[in-house]
Structure formats: C-alpha cells, structure tokens
Design a protein around this motif. Structure first.
Motif, PDB file in Angstrom:
ATOM      1  N   VAL A 108     -46.896  78.567 -20.356  1.00 15.79           N
ATOM      2  CA  VAL A 108     -48.329  78.402 -20.083  1.00 15.79           C
ATOM      3  C   VAL A 108     -48.590  77.055 -19.412  1.00 15.79           C
ATOM      4  O   VAL A 108     -49.327  76.968 -18.431  1.00 15.79           O
ATOM      5  N   GLN A 109     -47.989  76.015 -19.955  1.00 17.11           N
ATOM      6  CA  GLN A 109     -48.190  74.694 -19.358  1.00 17.11           C
ATOM      7  C   GLN A 109     -47.665  74.668 -17.919  1.00 17.11           C
ATOM      8  O   GLN A 109     -48.288  74.078 -17.034  1.00 17.11           O
ATOM      9  N   GLU A 110     -46.556  75.330 -17.688  1.00 14.36           N
ATOM     10  CA  GLU A 110     -45.993  75.377 -16.332  1.00 14.36           C
ATOM     11  C   GLU A 110     -46.929  76.108 -15.377  1.00 14.36           C
ATOM     12  O   GLU A 110     -47.139  75.676 -14.242  1.00 14.36           O
ATOM     13  N   ILE A 111     -47.498  77.213 -15.836  1.00 12.96           N
ATOM     14  CA  ILE A 111     -48.421  77.977 -14.993  1.00 12.96           C
ATOM     15  C   ILE A 111     -49.675  77.158 -14.706  1.00 12.96           C
ATOM     16  O   ILE A 111     -50.172  77.130 -13.577  1.00 12.96           O
ATOM     17  N   VAL A 112     -50.194  76.491 -15.720  1.00 13.30           N
ATOM     18  CA  VAL A 112     -51.408  75.685 -15.533  1.00 13.30           C
ATOM     19  C   VAL A 112     -51.122  74.529 -14.563  1.00 13.30           C
ATOM     20  O   VAL A 112     -51.938  74.239 -13.691  1.00 13.30           O
ATOM     21  N   THR A 113     -49.960  73.924 -14.714  1.00 14.89           N
ATOM     22  CA  THR A 113     -49.578  72.833 -13.794  1.00 14.89           C
ATOM     23  C   THR A 113     -49.468  73.362 -12.369  1.00 14.89           C
ATOM     24  O   THR A 113     -49.938  72.732 -11.416  1.00 14.89           O
ATOM     25  N   LEU A 114     -48.869  74.544 -12.243  1.00  8.83           N
ATOM     26  CA  LEU A 114     -48.735  75.176 -10.925  1.00  8.83           C
ATOM     27  C   LEU A 114     -50.110  75.478 -10.331  1.00  8.83           C
ATOM     28  O   LEU A 114     -50.361  75.254  -9.145  1.00  8.83           O
ATOM     29  N   LEU A 167     -51.036  84.919 -21.325  1.00  8.18           N
ATOM     30  CA  LEU A 167     -49.994  84.011 -20.841  1.00  8.18           C
ATOM     31  C   LEU A 167     -49.175  83.467 -22.010  1.00  8.18           C
ATOM     32  O   LEU A 167     -47.951  83.334 -21.911  1.00  8.18           O
ATOM     33  N   GLU A 168     -49.856  83.140 -23.098  1.00  8.91           N
ATOM     34  CA  GLU A 168     -49.138  82.624 -24.268  1.00  8.91           C
ATOM     35  C   GLU A 168     -48.152  83.653 -24.808  1.00  8.91           C
ATOM     36  O   GLU A 168     -47.077  83.307 -25.301  1.00  8.91           O
ATOM     37  N   GLU A 169     -48.512  84.919 -24.705  1.00 13.82           N
ATOM     38  CA  GLU A 169     -47.635  85.982 -25.198  1.00 13.82           C
ATOM     39  C   GLU A 169     -46.381  86.131 -24.342  1.00 13.82           C
ATOM     40  O   GLU A 169     -45.431  86.797 -24.746  1.00 13.82           O
ATOM     41  N   LEU A 170     -46.386  85.524 -23.162  1.00 13.86           N
ATOM     42  CA  LEU A 170     -45.201  85.561 -22.302  1.00 13.86           C
ATOM     43  C   LEU A 170     -44.217  84.441 -22.636  1.00 13.86           C
ATOM     44  O   LEU A 170     -43.133  84.382 -22.075  1.00 13.86           O
ATOM     45  N   GLN A 171     -44.636  83.532 -23.514  1.00 20.13           N
ATOM     46  CA  GLN A 171     -43.751  82.442 -23.912  1.00 20.13           C
ATOM     47  C   GLN A 171     -42.741  82.957 -24.936  1.00 20.13           C
ATOM     48  O   GLN A 171     -43.058  83.793 -25.762  1.00 20.13           O
ATOM     49  N   ASP A 172     -41.535  82.450 -24.834  1.00 19.09           N
ATOM     50  CA  ASP A 172     -40.522  82.765 -25.836  1.00 19.09           C
ATOM     51  C   ASP A 172     -39.570  81.573 -25.900  1.00 19.09           C
ATOM     52  O   ASP A 172     -39.817  80.538 -25.271  1.00 19.09           O
ATOM     53  N   ASP A 173     -38.487  81.725 -26.652  1.00 19.11           N
ATOM     54  CA  ASP A 173     -37.552  80.617 -26.817  1.00 19.11           C
ATOM     55  C   ASP A 173     -36.954  80.184 -25.480  1.00 19.11           C
ATOM     56  O   ASP A 173     -36.649  79.014 -25.269  1.00 19.11           O
ATOM     57  N   ALA A 174     -36.768  81.167 -24.583  1.00 15.21           N
ATOM     58  CA  ALA A 174     -36.187  80.845 -23.275  1.00 15.21           C
ATOM     59  C   ALA A 174     -37.222  80.195 -22.354  1.00 15.21           C
ATOM     60  O   ALA A 174     -36.866  79.472 -21.428  1.00 15.21           O
ATOM     61  N   ASN A 175     -38.483  80.470 -22.575  1.00 14.77           N
ATOM     62  CA  ASN A 175     -39.576  79.917 -21.740  1.00 14.77           C
ATOM     63  C   ASN A 175     -40.684  79.374 -22.644  1.00 14.77           C
ATOM     64  O   ASN A 175     -41.790  79.907 -22.670  1.00 14.77           O
ATOM     65  N   PRO A 176     -40.395  78.301 -23.397  1.00 20.80           N
ATOM     66  CA  PRO A 176     -41.353  77.822 -24.402  1.00 20.80           C
ATOM     67  C   PRO A 176     -42.578  77.129 -23.814  1.00 20.80           C
ATOM     68  O   PRO A 176     -43.580  76.957 -24.497  1.00 20.80           O
ATOM     69  N   ASN A 177     -42.495  76.708 -22.556  1.00 21.18           N
ATOM     70  CA  ASN A 177     -43.592  75.965 -21.929  1.00 21.18           C
ATOM     71  C   ASN A 177     -44.222  76.734 -20.777  1.00 21.18           C
ATOM     72  O   ASN A 177     -44.800  76.132 -19.864  1.00 21.18           O
ATOM     73  N   ILE A 189     -55.271  82.387 -14.920  1.00 22.96           N
ATOM     74  CA  ILE A 189     -54.896  81.485 -16.022  1.00 22.96           C
ATOM     75  C   ILE A 189     -55.950  81.505 -17.130  1.00 22.96           C
ATOM     76  O   ILE A 189     -55.829  80.772 -18.104  1.00 22.96           O
ATOM     77  N   GLY A 190     -56.972  82.335 -16.972  1.00 20.38           N
ATOM     78  CA  GLY A 190     -57.988  82.444 -18.018  1.00 20.38           C
ATOM     79  C   GLY A 190     -59.044  81.355 -17.965  1.00 20.38           C
ATOM     80  O   GLY A 190     -59.715  81.089 -18.961  1.00 20.38           O
ATOM     81  N   ALA A 191     -59.218  80.740 -16.799  1.00 18.56           N
ATOM     82  CA  ALA A 191     -60.201  79.658 -16.641  1.00 18.56           C
ATOM     83  C   ALA A 191     -61.594  80.275 -16.453  1.00 18.56           C
ATOM     84  O   ALA A 191     -62.060  80.464 -15.326  1.00 18.56           O
ATOM     85  N   LYS A 192     -62.234  80.562 -17.573  1.00 12.59           N
ATOM     86  CA  LYS A 192     -63.456  81.375 -17.567  1.00 12.59           C
ATOM     87  C   LYS A 192     -64.625  80.715 -16.845  1.00 12.59           C
ATOM     88  O   LYS A 192     -65.250  81.325 -15.983  1.00 12.59           O
ATOM     89  N   LYS A 193     -64.935  79.475 -17.190  1.00 15.71           N
ATOM     90  CA  LYS A 193     -66.097  78.811 -16.569  1.00 15.71           C
ATOM     91  C   LYS A 193     -65.856  78.602 -15.083  1.00 15.71           C
ATOM     92  O   LYS A 193     -66.772  78.746 -14.273  1.00 15.71           O
ATOM     93  N   VAL A 194     -64.634  78.232 -14.732  1.00 18.15           N
ATOM     94  CA  VAL A 194     -64.303  78.025 -13.318  1.00 18.15           C
ATOM     95  C   VAL A 194     -64.495  79.328 -12.558  1.00 18.15           C
ATOM     96  O   VAL A 194     -65.131  79.357 -11.493  1.00 18.15           O
ATOM     97  N   THR A 195     -63.975  80.414 -13.124  1.00 18.28           N
ATOM     98  CA  THR A 195     -64.083  81.733 -12.480  1.00 18.28           C
ATOM     99  C   THR A 195     -65.543  82.137 -12.315  1.00 18.28           C
ATOM    100  O   THR A 195     -65.944  82.665 -11.270  1.00 18.28           O
ATOM    101  N   ASN A 196     -66.346  81.888 -13.343  1.00 11.90           N
ATOM    102  CA  ASN A 196     -67.767  82.255 -13.269  1.00 11.90           C
ATOM    103  C   ASN A 196     -68.478  81.497 -12.151  1.00 11.90           C
ATOM    104  O   ASN A 196     -69.302  82.071 -11.437  1.00 11.90           O
TER     105      ASN A 196
END
Lengths: 146, 131
Positions: free
Chosen positions: A42-48, A30-40, A88-95
C-alpha cells in the motif's frame, strides 16, 4: 511504546481517515493485497501515486494557463488523475476531481481554476496524513511487545 | 481461500492493458494474488504487438482510454486477428453509450474501475467454466 499500543493507534488513525472521508473501501482492497512477500504494497502504491500524479498536476496547471483553454485536453488529464486517485481510495480527492470535470464539461474556466485549488489542497492534506499513518505503521511493525 | 485459488488458477494467464501505472501495478498484484501468471502493457498497440509475437492469454483486462491505440480499437483488432481470449473491458467512464460501444468492439464483459478481487474472481470463474 509497546507494539499493542502502537497497533491500536494505527487502527484509530485508519478509522479516522475513513470516518473523515479521506479514504474509501478501495484502500482496504489494497491492504488485502499485502502479504509477507509484499508487506509494504500500500505504501509503495501511494508513493507511486504521488510521484506519478505530480506530472498530471503539472499538465493540468499548464492546460489551465492556456489561451484559450483546451477543455478537452484538460478533461483528459483530469480523467487520468481521477482514475489514479480512485484506485488508491483517495475519496475527497476523487470527489473534487468529479466537480472539476463538471466545470470542464460546462467550459467554465473560473470553476475549473477554483476547483483545481481544492483538488490540490485535498491531495496535499491526504499526502501528509498518509505519511504520518505509514510512519506509525512502520513503528508498530518494529516495536516489541511489552 | 488464497491457497486454493492459487492451486486452481495456476494454468490461467492474463494480460493487463492499461496506460496508468498505478492501475497496472494494482491489477498485476491482484492477478498475482490469485496465482495467475500475467504480463502488463501500456496501450492497445502493445497488446496487439504482444499477440503478434505469438503469445496468447486466457484473460485480457483492457482499459478503454489509452494513447496510441485505445481499448476499443485494440479489442476490434484482436478479434479480427482471431484472438478468442476472454476480454474484459475496464474503465471508469460509465455512460451507457460508452459501455455499449466498448462491448460492441468485442468484449466478453465490462468491469468498472477500480478493479477489486471480487470483480476479478467473477471474471475468472467464467474462464474456468468455459474450460
């Protein structure tokens, strides 16, 4: 505090979230999808995730209170929740979701109820940790270099 | 790499079919980053409807478990309609039987969630090589 130190703190906190098993590789994706046009992004996805999954948690709680429990519906809800958590990579939650689905498959109500408490606990812990993490990220972004 | 991928992929179009908002957002962003023009819909029926409206896509990322019309039904329906897009099934259910059932509906490929950039690139290369 200057930017370099804050960025170092951000890196340390991120490393600890991975080392302690709260996050997995998907968070990096998810972090690799961030760029200058979409700098936040990951935070937006986590909030969603946290706003959208509140509905699923409510549905699961309702289903667990059913008499009798509809294990098929319960499994469907948890399947959705697990899918979002892993996205979103929530490992413990997923487990914990995986463990829940095993109890669901065995139609073990007590196991489901007990495990759901674990799911909610890990979900809440991760939320708090990510709130702190994103706050540090924001602070590092606006800090000046000394 | 991102720049060259964007230049190479500007003519590829995609449809994301997923009932989960998180996955729709992530897959949309993944495709955007690769320079692929894409739309998102929330279930299989919407995927069929968008094709009935005359739209066509090079790639369809089809989730399996969705309300109203699931991915298996939607894939079958699209193939019956003569849609020849590359359809990649995307699901977190991974038993052999379930994958087989999904493939037999008319998939070209199957990807396990969560979707990543490298998984998508593998699929896109198939589109590029098929011309």
């Amino acid at each position: 505090m200057d930017r370099n130190r804050l960025q170092h703190q951000v890196a340390c906190m991120k490393r600890s979230l991975f080392d302690q098993g709260y996050l997995d590789e998907q968070f990096i994706q998810l972090e690799e999808l961030q760029d200058d046009a979409n700098p936040n992004f990951v935070q937006e996805i986590v909030t969603l995730f946290y706003s959208d999954s509140a509905r699923l948690i409510h549905n699961i709680e309702q289903a667990l209170n059913g008499k009798p429990i509809d294990f098929s519906k319960l499994d469907d809800y948890m399947h959705q929740f697990k899918g979002s958590s892993s996205s979103i990579g929530a490992k413990k939650v997923t487990n914990e979701c995986t463990v829940f689905r095993e109890y669901c498959s065995a139609k073990n109500a007590e196991g489901c109820i007990r495990t759901f408490q674990q799911v909610k606990q890990e979900y809440a812990i991760l939320k708090r940790k990510l709130e702190v993490y994103f706050q540090m990220v924001r602070q590092a972004a606006v800090a000046h270099t000394a | 790499m991102a720049q060259s991928n964007k230049e190479k992929s500007t003519k590829i179009t995609a449809l994301v079919v997923d009932d989960d908002m998180i996955n729709r957002t992530i897959h949309h962003r993944l495709l955007d980053n690769l320079g692929i023009e894409n739309e998102v819909v929330g279930n299989g029926k919407e995927a069929v409807d968008v094709h009935c409206s005359g739209k066509n896509f090079d790639l369809i990322l089809m989730d399996k478990d969705m309300p109203i019309m699931n991915g298996i039904e939607a894939t079958r329906k699209l193939r019956e309609m003569g849609i020849r897009s590359l359809i990649a099934g995307v699901s977190s259910r991974s038993t052999e039987q379930e994958i087989q059932e999904f493939m037999e509906a008319g998939l070209d490929d199957y990807l396990e969630k969560p979707l990543t950039m490298s998984k998508l690139v593998t699929i896109i290369r198939k589109i590029d090589s098929n011309g």
